[in-house]
Design an enzyme around this catalytic site. Structure first.
Site, mmCIF file in Angstrom:
data_model
loop_
_atom_site.group_PDB
_atom_site.id
_atom_site.type_symbol
_atom_site.label_atom_id
_atom_site.label_comp_id
_atom_site.label_asym_id
_atom_site.label_seq_id
_atom_site.Cartn_x
_atom_site.Cartn_y
_atom_site.Cartn_z
ATOM 1 N N ASP A 453 0.403 3.352 25.308
ATOM 2 C CA ASP A 453 0.523 4.795 25.141
ATOM 3 C C ASP A 453 1.829 5.313 25.740
ATOM 4 O O ASP A 453 2.507 4.622 26.516
ATOM 5 C CB ASP A 453 -0.674 5.489 25.797
ATOM 6 C CG ASP A 453 -1.078 6.759 25.057
ATOM 7 O OD1 ASP A 453 -0.246 7.319 24.322
ATOM 8 O OD2 ASP A 453 -2.237 7.199 25.229
ATOM 9 N N ASP A 521 -4.173 12.129 17.750
ATOM 10 C CA ASP A 521 -5.277 12.401 18.667
ATOM 11 C C ASP A 521 -6.348 13.264 18.006
ATOM 12 O O ASP A 521 -7.461 13.391 18.531
ATOM 13 C CB ASP A 521 -4.760 13.120 19.919
ATOM 14 C CG ASP A 521 -4.158 12.162 20.933
ATOM 15 O OD1 ASP A 521 -4.318 10.934 20.767
ATOM 16 O OD2 ASP A 521 -3.524 12.637 21.894
#
Length: 699
Positions: A453, A521
């Protein structure tokens, strides 16, 4: 295939359906001749023999025609190359020679005043129509010559002929709303897209497509360009006064100075790839997808597993027993990869601490990750872990020991987003620490997958003590590539996913080193249809991670949808589950088990088949996609809302044999190919947020 003509000064590169031609004049001007359907070398020679544009007092005969416009001389377009040495700026090159190697062409030039060598590279493989272009610069001077400031070095410039109407398509968005399509008329002047954030960004993907204003999903001439770079970037599209179009693109967001070359040093730009088709936007996408599966994505022939990620179930409250229970339930659903997300390491009980300290929390994992990983393996699943190596919290052992390792400017405040700072991967000592941390982690337990990430953009991109601090922007990305490449070589069984707060780092550069990407997301299944529609313009379903999460989800839409709608939405890519399985009922788990089993049956077609966008997402209207692979085809259809009790029209399929018959593998119903192509497939969808999967096989 590469053909050479015109006394060695005309080059023709040809792929499966297209050709690209260029010509070097007697004045060492490198001119573009053709980018379109296949032609012969004799055709390229005829194009080169045509007279150039007439002289006009305020126009340059080179603008819009040069392969790689440099700064200086009779040019007024945006230059692809801008360099300077003390007292001298601009470029005036001389041709030195060419070289070919299978499907690759290199053209060498030299600027004697700057002592600058320039090589333009071209590669077109015979199995497709994507042309890869990149540029290499080298300082050819001796030690007593001054360094060379490279203010701008784009990878390539693309020239398109004049058309009455040029239309530009690109992808735009923001966090949780990435990859939406913008399609507008290209007016005279310039349009620029890019990122100033240090990563690809949620706001634009480095891809553009241009058509004559009349291309559809199934027909029309389309030119596309895509940049293979994971840092800041810029693509400029300019429609010139005569109607011609030039596209210039490369790494870096401005012309303030990317790097300095000392004598003997060289620099190679990332690839800027181009594609031509006359089959519309759909054919362009299928060509991009095939090229990526064949030449970009690692181990692209392997099927990506169904995963479960624990983030939405636990947040930062990660405990070993809780993860064991989630793993047991996930295995019962048919999940093949279990992933522990943020919160397993150091003092990480929230987003304020722990980043940089990549050892399991002794309170939550007293014996490390190995016992949990082995139990996951015992359930027949692979084991994965979340990391964010490029970031650090101020409240961490790493930052307390090495505050100088972050990007910063002396005497300035260090900006924190999500309470974190960015490590400077341009520094060898930072890369060495991250290599040791990640390598130790991957050796500590049977880990099969890493979700990598990146949750904030560059803000204070300073490098105190370095003589050319602006190179941090590029060297951070090269450092990332080197680290990922080294980890992949040392741990070839480990798959990597690129994530940057969702879709903030998706590009052809990072895809050379990762197996899939986290698309967004936003896991709302209806929002995802538009995001996935844009994503598929360039990238294949094989890399598009998509999750089924709880409803309503965390995006704040307050929209409640069925498991059916959520699963069919996520089945358009690499299926994952991210809901809180501890709270799912037995009925929900049983339904999910059936959907996972169905996905496994259609997965080879979805992940490796050719994509046809049958009906685009458009408000409440029916939308559908189709995948074709060999004898099989899969159709996914969604109905956001039904109005006035109206039945939905049949969906016309593509890519089938009209003379063949196709059997529905679920119902046994047999359809004739001609009927599916011309009348269509009846979906039977009704009501709000309905969805269906159809799996057909030729018989």
């Amino acid at each position: 295939m590469i053909d050479v003509g015109g006394n060695g000064r005309i080059w023709l590169l040809s792929g499966r359906h297209s050709s690209y031609a260029l010509h070097l004049t007697d004045h060492d001007e490198l001119l573009h001749l053709h980018w379109g359907p296949q032609i012969a070398i004799e055709d390229a020679e005829a194009l080169a023999a045509e007279p150039g544009p007439p002289e006009r007092g305020f126009e340059s005969p080179l603008d819009g025609r040069e392969e790689y416009p440099v700064e200086g001389g009779p040019r007024f377009v945006r230059p692809a190359l801008s360099v300077r040495t003390p007292g001298l700026r601009g470029t005036e090159w001389r041709y030195e020679g060419s070289g070919t190697d299978d499907d690759t062409l290199g053209l060498r030039f030299h600027d004697p005043l700057h002592h600058l060598g320039i090589t333009l590279h071209y590669r077109m493989r015979e199995d497709g129509d994507v042309l890869e272009r990149w540029t290499t610069l080298v300082h050819t001077g001796t030690a007593d010559h001054p360094p060379l400031d490279v203010l701008r070095a784009d990878s390539a410039a693309w020239s398109l002929p004049a058309r009455d109407h040029r239309r530009l398509t690109h992808l735009y968005g923001r966090w949780a709303a990435e990859s939406r399509i913008a399609r507008t008329l290209l007016t005279p002047g310039e349009q620029v897209i890019g990122s100033r954030r240090g990563h690809t960004s949620h706001h634009h993907l480095p891809w553009v497509a241009l058509d004559g204003g009349d291309a559809t999903e199934e027909s029309g001439e389309v030119h596309g360009c895509a940049l293979a770079w994971s840092g800041s970037w810029r693509i400029a599209v300019q429609r010139l006064s005569g109607g011609a179009v030039q596209v210039v693109g490369g790494m870096g967001h401005d012309d303030s100075g990317q790097l300095t070359l000392a004598p003997g040093e060289s620099f190679t730009t990332p690839v800027f790839a181009g594609l031509w088709t006359d089959g519309g936007f759909g054919a362009a996408s299928r060509a991009w997808h095939a090229w990526q599966r064949a030449h970009v994505i690692p181990d692209a022939g392997a099927e990506r597993p169904v995963l479960y990620n624990s983030w939405e179930a636990t947040g930062f409250d990660v405990r070993e027993e809780q993860q064991r229970e989630l793993a047991r339930i996930a295995a019962g659903l048919g999940v093949e990869l279990f992933v522990v997300d943020d919160g397993w390491f150091g003092a990480r009980t929230g987003d304020r601490a722990g980043l940089g300290d990549w050892t399991p929390s002794p309170d939550r994992f007293p014996y490390g990750l190995k016992p949990l990983a082995e139990e996951v393996r015992g359930h027949g699943m692979r084991f994965g872990i979340w990391v964010e190596p490029e970031m650090v919290n101020a409240d961490s052992d790493l930052y307390r020991a090495h505050p100088d390792w972050v990007q910063h400017h002396p005497g300035r405040a260090r900006t924190e987003f999500r309470h974190q700072l960015v490590l400077n991967l341009a520094r060898p000592d930072v890369r060495a620490y991250l290599w040791e941390s990640m390598d130790t982690l991957l050796r500590s337990a049977p880990i099969d997958y890493v979700k990598w990430d990146f949750n904030r953009s560059f803000t204070d991109a300073g490098w105190p003590g370095d003589g050319c601090p602006q190179r941090l922007w590029a060297e951070h990305v090269h450092g990332l590539y080197a680290l990922l490449g080294r980890l992949r070589a040392a741990h070839p069984h480990v798959a990597f996913e690129s994530c940057a707060g969702g879709g903030g780092r998706i590009d052809l550069g990072v895809l050379r080193l990762t197996d899939q990407v986290w698309t967004s997301d936003n896991t709302d299944p209806l929002d995802r249809l538009a995001i996935q529609h844009g994503f598929g313009q360039l990238h294949p379903a094989r890399v598009m991670a998509a999750w089924v999460t709880d409803s309503p989800n965390a995006m704040g839409n307050a929209r409640v949808s069925s498991l059916r709608f959520r699963f069919v939405s996520a089945m358009a890519g690499v299926l994952g589950i991210g809901g809180d399985l501890l709270r799912w009922s037995e009925a929900e788990r049983a339904e999910a088990r059936d959907w996972v089993a169905l996905y496994k049956r259609v997965r080879p077609v979805v992940q490796h088949g050719e994509l046809y966008r049958l009906l685009p997402p458009d408000g409440d209207r029916l939308t559908a996609v189709q995948y074709v692979r060999g004898e099989e085809t899969v159709v996914l259809a969604w109905l956001p809302a039904q109005h006035f009790g109206e039945a939905q029209p049949p969906v016309r399929l593509r890519g089938l044999d009209p003379a063949a018959r196709y059997e529905d593998r679920t119902t046994g119903e047999v359809h004739r190919g001609a009927v599916l192509l011309h009348r269509g497939l009846r979906t039977g969808l009704r009501g709000d947020l309905d969805a269906a999967v159809f799996h057909l096989r030729r018989i």
